[in-house]
Design a protein around this motif. Structure first.
Motif, PDB file in Angstrom:
ATOM      1  N   GLN A   2       0.829  -1.201   0.000  1.00  0.00           N
ATOM      2  CA  GLN A   2       0.000   0.000   0.000  1.00  0.00           C
ATOM      3  C   GLN A   2       0.865   1.253   0.000  1.00  0.00           C
ATOM      4  O   GLN A   2       1.842   1.367   0.738  1.00  0.00           O
ATOM      5  CB  GLN A   2      -0.917  -0.003   1.239  1.00  0.00           C
ATOM      6  N   GLU A   4       2.122   5.014   0.774  1.00  0.00           N
ATOM      7  CA  GLU A   4       2.029   5.808   1.989  1.00  0.00           C
ATOM      8  C   GLU A   4       1.109   7.000   1.759  1.00  0.00           C
ATOM      9  O   GLU A   4       1.145   7.655   0.718  1.00  0.00           O
ATOM     10  CB  GLU A   4       3.419   6.281   2.403  1.00  0.00           C
ATOM     11  N   GLN A   5       0.274   7.290   2.763  1.00  0.00           N
ATOM     12  CA  GLN A   5      -0.642   8.415   2.681  1.00  0.00           C
ATOM     13  C   GLN A   5       0.090   9.711   3.014  1.00  0.00           C
ATOM     14  O   GLN A   5       1.070   9.709   3.770  1.00  0.00           O
ATOM     15  CB  GLN A   5      -1.806   8.212   3.663  1.00  0.00           C
ATOM     16  N   LYS A   8      -1.193  14.723   7.105  1.00  0.00           N
ATOM     17  CA  LYS A   8      -2.278  15.695   7.121  1.00  0.00           C
ATOM     18  C   LYS A   8      -2.114  16.663   8.304  1.00  0.00           C
ATOM     19  O   LYS A   8      -1.888  16.249   9.432  1.00  0.00           O
ATOM     20  CB  LYS A   8      -3.630  14.991   7.211  1.00  0.00           C
ATOM     21  N   GLU A  32      -0.616  17.364   3.332  1.00  0.00           N
ATOM     22  CA  GLU A  32      -1.938  17.786   2.870  1.00  0.00           C
ATOM     23  C   GLU A  32      -2.542  18.677   3.956  1.00  0.00           C
ATOM     24  O   GLU A  32      -2.686  18.254   5.105  1.00  0.00           O
ATOM     25  CB  GLU A  32      -2.829  16.571   2.608  1.00  0.00           C
ATOM     26  N   HIS A  49     -10.538  12.394   9.352  1.00  0.00           N
ATOM     27  CA  HIS A  49      -9.135  12.226   8.986  1.00  0.00           C
ATOM     28  C   HIS A  49      -8.260  12.027  10.215  1.00  0.00           C
ATOM     29  O   HIS A  49      -8.654  12.357  11.337  1.00  0.00           O
ATOM     30  CB  HIS A  49      -8.641  13.460   8.209  1.00  0.00           C
TER      31      HIS A  49
END
Length: 399
Positions: A2, A4-5, A8, A32, A49
């Motif tokens: 997966q 990486e996000q 935030k 973000e 989030h």
């Protein structure tokens, strides 16, 4: 794997120009930025989030920054988010003390020092990313552990199945040896006896009556061997999916009368009788040889385990199927064994030592299912057993 996000960050301020200014300071690659103009809007974002850091304006209409921080600290999802308060008020109002008391990691006064703000963001973002990397590693290790446990469980099951298969193989070879030896020994002794009579020139031992008895005994032993071999071949065909039928137009009541007639001498030897209720003629598109094989298996078992009590065969004609019931008056079958007896190499228990390979009921059920029918059993311990062969009726003409 997966991806990486992005990391935030949340800015909460009721003035759009302040949001824009702080956004310009803290933005960076892999980040973000989310903006909220009120505490209520910020709460909605916080629930949606996972934030690495939150900048809260202290003085906002409605819910101020301190109230929002209190709500964040009281919620499991947002409790660990680092909070930085931002205020335009003078330091004499002592917001720093109140901010730290509210759980903030820092309190910044406007005008903001861009370099200091970026430095703090770098620190907390790095901590967040390290924590997330560790969390992902822990998750991956847990998934690997679970996969390893699942594989180990599968291996244990496979090992158990292999051990059972080996035990069944050994038991099967033992049963085959025993069952084959009995008729072969009889044939061998018969031939030795005849050889001895011939060597002595005793031709009187081979008169017409004596020869008939010898041939009858030989025939019984040879048929026993043939049945054993046929059963083993049927099991091989079943497991390889090669068991085929040769259907023809069969009249069931006549078939049952013939089978009962042929087995009557065997029933007399076993000390019981066979009754037949098959007065209604009915025909169907079946394999006559295989249906006869099923009925013979059921009757043989009924005579063997029926405690020398009468055995009955009943033919019932229904609109879409015919039922052939074989009932005995033996000790019955315990509920926990009523499905097990249909497994291969399972032999019943009774007053006598079980004979055969334990394949009759297994083959019979498979033959019934190949006919799109079924073979079931009903039994109450002490009240005998009823085996029911259900076969669909078909009007298809013979080929």
């Amino acid at each position: 794997m997966q991806a990486e996000q992005p990391t935030k960050l949340l800015i909460v301020d009721d003035l759009p120009e302040n949001l824009q200014a702080l956004n310009a300071v803290i933005r960076g690659p892999g980040r973000e930025i989310f903006q909220a103009g009120s505490g209520e809007e910020a709460l909605a974002l916080l629930l949606q989030h996972d934030f690495a850091m939150a900048f809260l304006d202290v003085q906002m209409p409605g819910m101020d920054g301190f109230e929002l921080a209190e709500l964040m600290r009281g919620t499991e999802k947002t409790r660990q988010i680092p909070i930085v308060f931002v205020t335009a008020a003078g330091k004499e109002l002592n917001y720093s003390f109140k901010g730290y008391e509210a759980g903030a990691v820092d309190v910044l006064y406007k005008p903001l020092d861009s370099r200091a703000v970026r430095g703090k963001v770098e620190v907390f973002v790095a901590l967040w990313e390290q924590r997330e990397a560790m969390r992902r590693q822990v998750l991956a290790l847990e998934q690997a552990r679970q996969a390893q446990e699942a594989m180990l469980a599968e291996l244990n099951v496979a090992q158990g199945q292999l051990q059972r298969a080996l035990a069944m193989r050994d038991e099967f070879m033992s049963m085959v040896s025993h069952e084959m030896r009995t008729p072969l020994n009889t044939l061998y002794l018969e031939t030795q006896l005849r050889k001895m009579q011939l060597e002595r020139g005793n031709m009187a031992a081979f008169g017409a009556e004596q020869l008939q008895r010898m041939v009858a005994r030989d025939d019984r032993q040879i048929q026993s061997i043939i049945r054993l071999i046929d059963d083993m071949l049927d099991v091989s065909r079943i497991r390889s999916g090669k068991l085929s039928l040769r259907p023809g137009w069969v009249e069931m009541s006549g078939l049952l009368r013939r089978v009962v007639h042929d087995l009557t001498p065997q029933a007399s030897t076993a000390g019981c009788s066979i009754g037949l209720d098959a007065g209604t003629p009915v025909s169907g598109w079946w394999d006559e040889f295989r249906i006869e094989q099923i009925v013979v298996n059921l009757l043989t078992n009924a005579m063997r385990y029926g405690a020398q009590m009468p055995v009955s065969v009943v033919l019932t004609v229904q609109e879409e199927q015919v039922l052939v019931e074989v009932r005995d008056q033996g000790p019955g079958i315990a509920p926990e064994l009523q499905q097990k007896i249909f497994e291969p190499y399972e032999r019943g228990v009774g007053n006598e030592v079980p004979s055969g390979l334990g394949l009759g009921l297994y083959i019979s059920r498979e033959l019934a299912e190949v006919h799109q029918g079924s073979l079931t059993v009903r039994s109450v311990p002490g009240e005998g057993a009823v085996f029911t062969l259900a076969l669909p009726r078909s009007d298809a003409p013979p080929i």
